[in-house]
Scaffold this active site. Structure first.
Site, mmCIF file in Angstrom:
data_model
loop_
_atom_site.group_PDB
_atom_site.id
_atom_site.type_symbol
_atom_site.label_atom_id
_atom_site.label_comp_id
_atom_site.label_asym_id
_atom_site.label_seq_id
_atom_site.Cartn_x
_atom_site.Cartn_y
_atom_site.Cartn_z
ATOM 1 N N LYS A 1 0.841 -1.194 0.000
ATOM 2 C CA LYS A 1 0.000 0.000 0.000
ATOM 3 C C LYS A 1 0.884 1.255 0.000
ATOM 4 C CE LYS A 1 -3.632 -2.019 2.991
ATOM 5 N NZ LYS A 1 -4.825 -1.855 2.151
ATOM 6 N N ARG B 1 -10.021 -11.673 2.789
ATOM 7 C CA ARG B 1 -10.971 -12.681 2.305
ATOM 8 C C ARG B 1 -10.359 -14.082 2.310
ATOM 9 N NH1 ARG B 1 -11.475 -9.665 -3.354
ATOM 10 N NH2 ARG B 1 -11.216 -7.971 -1.842
#
EC number: 3.4.11.1
Length: 539
Positions: A284, A359
């Protein structure tokens, strides 16, 4: 904070600050008794001054005035509740939060709160208690000024005066207790979310789970890497591979004391617990990484809810919490774009973005939860920025294709004062996750990102009724608002507790089955892993 209830129009309400909530139009001739009494003691100047300052009782309006020694309280605070016909307890909860913040700024140690007359006195009492307790929350332990100011006066006592004609009762006492315990648990969750990532590691989160178990009368089983390997959780292992912090597998269980109730199908709660998310090798940017200590907010909410479920609600059915805690970090051992991971379910997943890690861990947790044959699975996760783009900072995205399960969660959220909006889980988006080399990809195209993530999770729940709550926006408030501060909110905990309360009432209202109608013996739940050091840690 200590709370007490008093009833009767003339009941004394002690405290340096007297709080009187008002609906629109109540400043005039239809003023309620608490306002009339305060106005009379102030020689008719209270209503006149409020009117002059433009206070009309609208939502978010406040008016503060000094009593100059003419009342038992030093100051009177009027709070606007808006239109009575559109009143919801959340409006009162937010107003009470503003009152708590005002009391803190004034360095008041005690507050008197006139509970407004509404259709349900118990809900009003609970909203006031929650709003005040949530409103006094501060996370300033790392500020030198706060440490130096440690001995300054704090708001520690609140007296709630019931509306005219409402007497104290067991139901109101129960509402007060529930509101206080729930707000305390939410504040505890906020602490976990607000702590820096060098403090709340997977190990620390597991210790917090053990604390929750002890306080909630739950059993706690904590596993490490060996247990995760034994359970063939390849996706979980892939995500944690780049971090020096050891992962933790957390399983909390509430079991009813009644043997018959203990055999009912459990409700399963699953919380995302990435204690820090750098994005892994799909790193990120700096500004996107600063708040990633909050990527475990789903697990904090689940743990907070479990504390209250076990200690206060005590439903006539088991409740399980499943949490996989780890960091997502870049290193020479980190999982890579292009890797193929094998989930506990046996599905293979091509990694196209290591920043779509939540996830993956959730997929293995959902599979594990499903093996315990629950009546439903609810997961909470700070999953996608796409959901924030769609719904902003205050609304949770709800997904699921079982209408009854989704609607029950949405109804619980409305009652708890947490706003949620249902979004579709459409197979039209499935192509976005199609892989040429594995069963599926972990990340698809940019468009419909929140739906794509929900579709990925759906692959691991089978036929069990399932609701996915994407709390990426509301898990962290961007500013002070009502009982919220800037930072962690504990969102989702109140909804989960309310859901369990409603389900408990539903089960309790069902007649006992006759011998002929009695269900067959429930199947055994899948065996939970042993703790990392021999026997499970039980509290």
């Amino acid at each position: 904070m200590q709370f007490s209830l008093v009833s009767g129009e003339a009941a004394p309400v002690s405290g340096e600050l007297l709080v009187i909530p008002l609906f629109e139009g109540e400043l005039g001739d239809s003023a309620p008794a608490p306002l009339t009494a305060a106005d009379s003691a102030l020689d008719g100047k209270l209503r006149a001054a409020a009117t002059q300052e433009g206070f009309k009782g609208k939502v978010d309006q406040s008016f503060l005035v000094h009593t100059l020694g003419k009342l038992g309280a030093d100051r009177v605070l009027l709070l606007g509740l808006g239109n009575r016909a559109r009143f919801q307890p959340e409006v009162l909860r937010l107003a009470a939060g503003r009152a708590a913040k005002t009391a803190q700024r004034l360095k008041a140690t005690a507050i008197g709160f006139r509970v407004p007359a509404t259709d349900d006195a118990a809900l009003a009492v609970r909203a006031v208690v929650e709003g005040l307790e949530l409103g006094v929350y501060r996370f300033d332990k790392y500020k030198s000024a706060a440490r130096e100011d440690k001995g300054s006066p704090k708001l520690t006592r609140a007296t709630l005066s019931l509306p005219e004609g409402t007497e104290k009762s067991r139901a109101l006492d129960d509402a007060l207790t529930l509101g206080l315990k729930l707000a305390e648990a939410v504040n505890w969750a906020r602490d976990l979310v607000n702590e820096p990532p060098n403090v709340v590691t997977p190990t620390k989160l597991a210790q917090a789970a053990q604390q929750a178990a002890k306080e909630g009368g739950l059993t706690a089983e904590i596993g490490g890497r060996k247990e995760i390997e034994r359970l063939n959780m390849g996706m979980f292992l892939g995500v944690t591979a780049g971090s020096v912090q050891e992962p933790r597998l957390i399983h909390l269980v509430y079991t009813p004391k009644n043997a018959k109730d203990a055999k009912r199908a459990p409700l399963a709660l699953v919380g995302k617990a990435i204690t820090f998310d750098s994005g892994g090798l799909s790193l990120k940017p700096t500004e996107g990484m600063v708040e990633m200590k909050t990527d475990m907010a789903g697990s904090a909410a689940v743990l907070a809810a479990m504390k209250v479920i076990g200690s206060v609600v005590k439903p006539p059915f088991p409740v399980h919490a499943f949490i996989g805690a780890c960091e997502n970090m870049p290193s020479g051992t980190a999982y890579k774009p292009g890797d193929i991971l094998t989930a506990r379910s046996g599905k293979t997943v091509e990694i196209t973005n290591t920043d779509a890690e939540g996830r993956l861990v959730l997929g293995d947790m959902l599979t594990w939860a499903g093996e315990h044959e629950p009546s439903a699975i609810i997961d909470l996760a700070t999953l996608t920025g796409a959901c924030m783009v769609a719904l902003g900072s205050y609304i949770v995205g709800a997904f699921g294709d079982d209408d009854d399960a989704v609607n029950s969660v949405l109804a619980a959220a409305r009652a708890a004062g947490e706003e949620m909006w249902r979004l579709p889980v459409s197979d039209l988006q499935k192509d976005a996750l199609r892989s040429e080399v594995a069963d599926m990809k972990n990340s698809g195209e940019r468009w419909g990102g929140a739906i794509n993530a929900a579709l990925f999770l759906k692959e691991f729940v089978g036929d069990t009724p399932w609701v996915h709550l994407d709390i990426a926006g509301p898990s962290n408030s961007p500013k002070e608002r009502g009982y919220l501060n800037k930072g962690g909110t504990g969102v989702g905990a109140r909804t989960l507790v309310e859901l369990v309360r409603r389900k408990a009432a539903e089960v309790a209202s069902q007649p006992e089955p006759t011998k002929a109608e009695a269900p067959a013996k429930a199947p055994k739940a899948a065996k939970a892993p042993k703790a990392a050091k021999g026997k499970p840690a039980r509290a």
